[in-house]
Design an enzyme around this catalytic site. Structure first.
Site, mmCIF file in Angstrom:
data_model
loop_
_atom_site.group_PDB
_atom_site.id
_atom_site.type_symbol
_atom_site.label_atom_id
_atom_site.label_comp_id
_atom_site.label_asym_id
_atom_site.label_seq_id
_atom_site.Cartn_x
_atom_site.Cartn_y
_atom_site.Cartn_z
ATOM 1 N N SER A 142 8.182 78.011 -7.387
ATOM 2 C CA SER A 142 7.931 76.960 -8.370
ATOM 3 C C SER A 142 7.390 77.572 -9.668
ATOM 4 O O SER A 142 6.469 78.396 -9.630
ATOM 5 C CB SER A 142 6.903 75.984 -7.781
ATOM 6 O OG SER A 142 6.595 75.006 -8.726
ATOM 7 N N GLY A 143 7.997 77.206 -10.784
ATOM 8 C CA GLY A 143 7.527 77.666 -12.089
ATOM 9 C C GLY A 143 8.227 78.914 -12.589
ATOM 10 O O GLY A 143 7.985 79.372 -13.709
ATOM 11 N N GLY A 145 11.303 79.236 -13.461
ATOM 12 C CA GLY A 145 12.248 78.941 -14.551
ATOM 13 C C GLY A 145 13.644 78.539 -14.085
ATOM 14 O O GLY A 145 14.589 78.545 -14.868
ATOM 15 N N ARG A 173 7.671 62.817 -12.356
ATOM 16 C CA ARG A 173 6.831 63.243 -13.477
ATOM 17 C C ARG A 173 7.236 62.406 -14.694
ATOM 18 O O ARG A 173 8.316 61.813 -14.718
ATOM 19 C CB ARG A 173 7.091 64.714 -13.818
ATOM 20 C CG ARG A 173 6.683 65.661 -12.712
ATOM 21 C CD ARG A 173 7.100 67.097 -13.032
ATOM 22 N NE ARG A 173 6.791 67.978 -11.912
ATOM 23 C CZ ARG A 173 7.552 68.985 -11.521
ATOM 24 N NH1 ARG A 173 8.689 69.262 -12.149
ATOM 25 N NH2 ARG A 173 7.193 69.727 -10.499
ATOM 26 N N ARG A 266 3.224 74.533 -17.976
ATOM 27 C CA ARG A 266 4.103 73.363 -17.835
ATOM 28 C C ARG A 266 3.280 72.079 -17.768
ATOM 29 O O ARG A 266 3.711 71.020 -18.231
ATOM 30 C CB ARG A 266 4.980 73.520 -16.581
ATOM 31 C CG ARG A 266 6.049 72.466 -16.484
ATOM 32 C CD ARG A 266 7.059 72.769 -15.406
ATOM 33 N NE ARG A 266 6.474 72.588 -14.068
ATOM 34 C CZ ARG A 266 7.125 72.813 -12.930
ATOM 35 N NH1 ARG A 266 8.376 73.246 -12.963
ATOM 36 N NH2 ARG A 266 6.541 72.621 -11.771
ATOM 37 N N ARG A 277 1.242 75.563 -4.764
ATOM 38 C CA ARG A 277 2.532 76.155 -5.164
ATOM 39 C C ARG A 277 2.415 77.681 -5.284
ATOM 40 O O ARG A 277 3.339 78.405 -4.931
ATOM 41 C CB ARG A 277 3.017 75.524 -6.477
ATOM 42 C CG ARG A 277 3.573 74.124 -6.241
ATOM 43 C CD ARG A 277 3.966 73.373 -7.489
ATOM 44 N NE ARG A 277 4.418 72.037 -7.104
ATOM 45 C CZ ARG A 277 5.623 71.529 -7.344
ATOM 46 N NH1 ARG A 277 6.505 72.222 -8.018
ATOM 47 N NH2 ARG A 277 5.956 70.322 -6.939
HETATM 48 N N1 LIG Z 1 11.429 83.477 -19.145
HETATM 49 C C1 LIG Z 1 10.465 82.604 -19.390
HETATM 50 N N2 LIG Z 1 9.412 82.970 -20.113
HETATM 51 C C2 LIG Z 1 8.409 82.100 -20.356
HETATM 52 N N3 LIG Z 1 8.390 80.821 -19.929
HETATM 53 C C3 LIG Z 1 9.421 80.408 -19.192
HETATM 54 C C4 LIG Z 1 10.510 81.265 -18.889
HETATM 55 N N4 LIG Z 1 11.383 80.565 -18.139
HETATM 56 C C5 LIG Z 1 10.881 79.328 -17.990
HETATM 57 N N5 LIG Z 1 9.695 79.220 -18.619
HETATM 58 C C6 LIG Z 1 8.792 78.071 -18.657
HETATM 59 O O1 LIG Z 1 8.136 78.031 -17.398
HETATM 60 C C7 LIG Z 1 7.879 76.702 -16.988
HETATM 61 C C8 LIG Z 1 8.465 76.486 -15.592
HETATM 62 O O2 LIG Z 1 9.885 76.509 -15.702
HETATM 63 P P1 LIG Z 1 10.783 75.557 -14.827
HETATM 64 O O3 LIG Z 1 10.231 74.172 -14.835
HETATM 65 O O4 LIG Z 1 12.171 75.747 -15.271
HETATM 66 O O5 LIG Z 1 10.528 76.211 -13.406
HETATM 67 P P2 LIG Z 1 11.167 75.856 -11.995
HETATM 68 O O6 LIG Z 1 11.453 77.131 -11.335
HETATM 69 O O7 LIG Z 1 12.297 74.935 -12.168
HETATM 70 O O8 LIG Z 1 9.971 75.137 -11.280
HETATM 71 P P3 LIG Z 1 9.977 74.093 -10.045
HETATM 72 O O9 LIG Z 1 10.517 74.798 -8.887
HETATM 73 O O10 LIG Z 1 8.534 73.727 -9.902
HETATM 74 O O11 LIG Z 1 10.804 72.925 -10.459
HETATM 75 C C9 LIG Z 1 8.486 75.791 -18.042
HETATM 76 O O12 LIG Z 1 7.474 75.321 -18.885
HETATM 77 C C10 LIG Z 1 9.446 76.707 -18.795
HETATM 78 O O13 LIG Z 1 9.599 76.329 -20.141
HETATM 79 N N1 LIG Z 2 15.092 72.467 0.216
HETATM 80 C C1 LIG Z 2 15.119 71.800 -0.954
HETATM 81 N N2 LIG Z 2 14.302 72.146 -1.946
HETATM 82 C C2 LIG Z 2 14.396 71.469 -3.099
HETATM 83 C C3 LIG Z 2 15.303 70.422 -3.286
HETATM 84 N N3 LIG Z 2 15.156 69.954 -4.547
HETATM 85 C C4 LIG Z 2 14.199 70.668 -5.117
HETATM 86 N N4 LIG Z 2 13.740 71.590 -4.259
HETATM 87 C C5 LIG Z 2 12.711 72.605 -4.483
HETATM 88 O O1 LIG Z 2 11.442 72.014 -4.423
HETATM 89 C C6 LIG Z 2 10.537 72.800 -5.189
HETATM 90 C C7 LIG Z 2 9.662 71.919 -6.006
HETATM 91 O O2 LIG Z 2 10.382 71.191 -6.931
HETATM 92 P P1 LIG Z 2 9.637 70.279 -8.026
HETATM 93 O O3 LIG Z 2 10.730 69.550 -8.745
HETATM 94 O O4 LIG Z 2 8.721 69.381 -7.278
HETATM 95 O O5 LIG Z 2 8.895 71.222 -8.914
HETATM 96 C C8 LIG Z 2 11.388 73.751 -6.019
HETATM 97 O O6 LIG Z 2 11.315 75.040 -5.431
HETATM 98 C C9 LIG Z 2 12.785 73.221 -5.856
HETATM 99 O O7 LIG Z 2 13.743 74.258 -5.883
HETATM 100 C C10 LIG Z 2 16.181 70.102 -2.206
HETATM 101 O O8 LIG Z 2 17.016 69.202 -2.267
HETATM 102 N N5 LIG Z 2 16.046 70.804 -1.069
#
Ligand SMILES: Nc1ncnc2c1ncn2[C@@H]1O[C@H](COP(=O)(O)OP(=O)(O)OP(=O)(O)O)[C@@H](O)[C@H]1O
Ligand SMILES: Nc1nc2c(ncn2[C@@H]2O[C@H](COP(=O)(O)O)[C@@H](O)[C@H]2O)c(=O)[nH]1
Length: 399
Positions: A142-143, A145, A173, A266, A277
């Site tokens: 998580s986080g 990107g 959110r 974020r 997380r």
């Molecule tokens: N390479 C990077 N450098 C700095 N900040 C970044 C980078 N990539 C993404 N971010 C920032 O990091 C934060 C987390 O990114 P993002 O929400 O895409 O993560 P995620 O992996 O999808 O998280 P989750 O699994 O919780 O949904 C965001 O605020 C995003 O703008």
């Molecule tokens: N196994 C699954 N993981 C999922 C699914 N959709 C999202 N995710 C993962 O959950 C975490 C947290 O997401 P967030 O939106 O609450 O930040 C993140 O690692 C996602 O990749 C799913 O359908 N199945």
């Protein structure tokens, strides 16, 4: 010398026992599988195709649990065993966008469901003609990107990629919309849907339930787009074990500190949730880097560099922004036909009378590049006519 195809006629059912459920007028075709089973296909049940299994070892008919979208009934069916895992069912007098279906009888997905449900199980999978677009699974802590990278990809290639909208029990959110970012759902409802086999994968992640429904993937692939799944490592493992063929990409943070900074910046989680997380991230990074699960690992240090690397491994770096869409030619399967198999090819030969014959009386289905989609779709089927094969089976090719 090539092997001469042995066309079978549906009246080969005569050899099979006539139990109360079995009636050759109702079940139009039947297939012997291994030494012990006969799959009878074709009874119309609520306007869809019915299936019964005759178990030769117990001399009993079994009504299987049927998963997947059940094909609508047609004027008749023919069927042929493709391999030990599936039967190809051809709907008579039906256009090619709906006439080829695989009845999965022993695929990994069906085996898993048999164990889970303790019953006989079959699953329908619609055969889709044309190029198979292999889905992409993106995972990472998580986080890191993932969402940011996926959003960039979808922005730049809107007609190429489609996002698989997951279900989750977590609260939305600010700025998240139901049906767009997630299907936000109650735990009880989601658990019922999981029991009903509607999910390709699901996992408890950071205290909530998340899952990818079969439909979420189908919606994207039916739209002729390449499906992107953003799921956690447990979900990736389940998809790996499922019948969905995909490319698995793990996104890694440059350091744990950077990951923490991004999560905090974020600003979408409470301190307690951030801690949870981050704790889970340690195990995820370890599993993500372990051999065998992911095909590619990308470090998301500089966002632009990581995005370029992602495009490169998806073959998108040459500047091609359009996606070739193969439009299958709609052809109608003849009402009267016979089906046979040579290697990866299925031959469908019209047995209509001379007056009824159309221009084409022989179709070849090439199964050599089929790929399982989500349970429910099998992609990559090719269909064409092959005049040279007419001589082999001694039929006349229409001019
Ligand atoms: N390479 C990077 N450098 C700095 N900040 C970044 C980078 N990539 C993404 N971010 C920032 O990091 C934060 C987390 O990114 P993002 O929400 O895409 O993560 P995620 O992996 O999808 O998280 P989750 O699994 O919780 O949904 C965001 O605020 C995003 O703008
Ligand atoms: N196994 C699954 N993981 C999922 C699914 N959709 C999202 N995710 C993962 O959950 C975490 C947290 O997401 P967030 O939106 O609450 O930040 C993140 O690692 C996602 O990749 C799913 O359908 N199945």
């Amino acid at each position: 010398m090539g092997e001469a195809p042995a066309f079978f006629e549906d009246d080969h059912l005569e050899n099979f026992p006539n139990g109360t459920l079995f009636n050759t007028k109702v079940f139009e075709t039947a297939i012997n599988v291994g030494c012990n089973k006969i799959y009878a296909i074709g009874a119309t049940e609520k306007e869809s195709i019915g299936i019964r299994i005759f178990d030769k070892s117990t001399n009993e008919w079994v009504v299987p649990t049927v998963l997947g979208m059940i094909p609508k009934s047609s004027d008749g069916y023919s069927a042929i065993l493709v391999d030990e895992d599936r039967i190809l069912v051809v709907k008579r007098n039906t256009k090619s966008d709906d006439c080829f279906w695989f009845l999965e009888i022993n695929t990994p997905f069906v085996k898993e469901q048999k164990t889970r449900l303790g019953t006989e199980v079959v699953a329908w999978s619609k055969a889709v003609i044309g190029e198979a677009k292999i889905p992409i699974v993106i995972s990472g802590p998580s986080g890191v990107g993932k969402g940011t990278l996926i959003a960039k990809l979808m922005d730049e290639f809107p007609s190429t990629f489609g996002f698989s909208v997951s279900h989750t029990t977590r609260a939305p959110r600010i700025n998240e919309h139901n049906g767009v970012h997630y299907h936000f759902t109650e735990r009880g409802d989601m658990e019922n849907d999981i029991k009903d086999g509607k999910f390709l994968e699901f996992a408890a992640v950071h205290g909530n339930l998340y899952g990818t429904s079969v439909e979420a993937v189908e919606v994207v692939t039916d739209d002729e787009k390449r499906c992107i799944l953003d799921i956690d490592v447990q979900g990736a493992r389940s998809v790996r074990a499922s019948s969905l063929e995909a490319i698995f990409i793990f996104i890694c943070p440059p350091s744990f500190d950077q990951l923490e900074k991004r999560l905090r910046a974020r600003g979408t989680e409470t301190e307690e949730q951030i801690q949870k997380r981050l704790r889970n991230a340690k195990a995820e990074i370890e599993q993500g880097n372990s051999p065998g699960l992911f095909d590619h690992i990308l470090v998301n240090d500089n966002l632009e560099t990581c995005y370029e690397n992602l495009k490169e491994l998806l073959g998108l770096s040459d500047g091609t922004k359009t996606n070739k869409i193969l439009v299958p030619e709609l052809v109608r399967m003849p009402l009267e036909h016979t089906v046979s198999k040579i290697g990866h090819k299925i031959l469908i030969k019209s047995s209509a009378t001379d007056e009824e014959k159309s221009d084409i009386n022989m179709f070849v289905l090439d199964l050599s590049s089929i790929k399982s989609g989500a349970p429910g779709r099998t992609r990559g089927l090719n269909i064409y006519t092959e005049p040279s094969l007419n001589g082999v089976i001694g039929s006349k090719m229409g001019s």
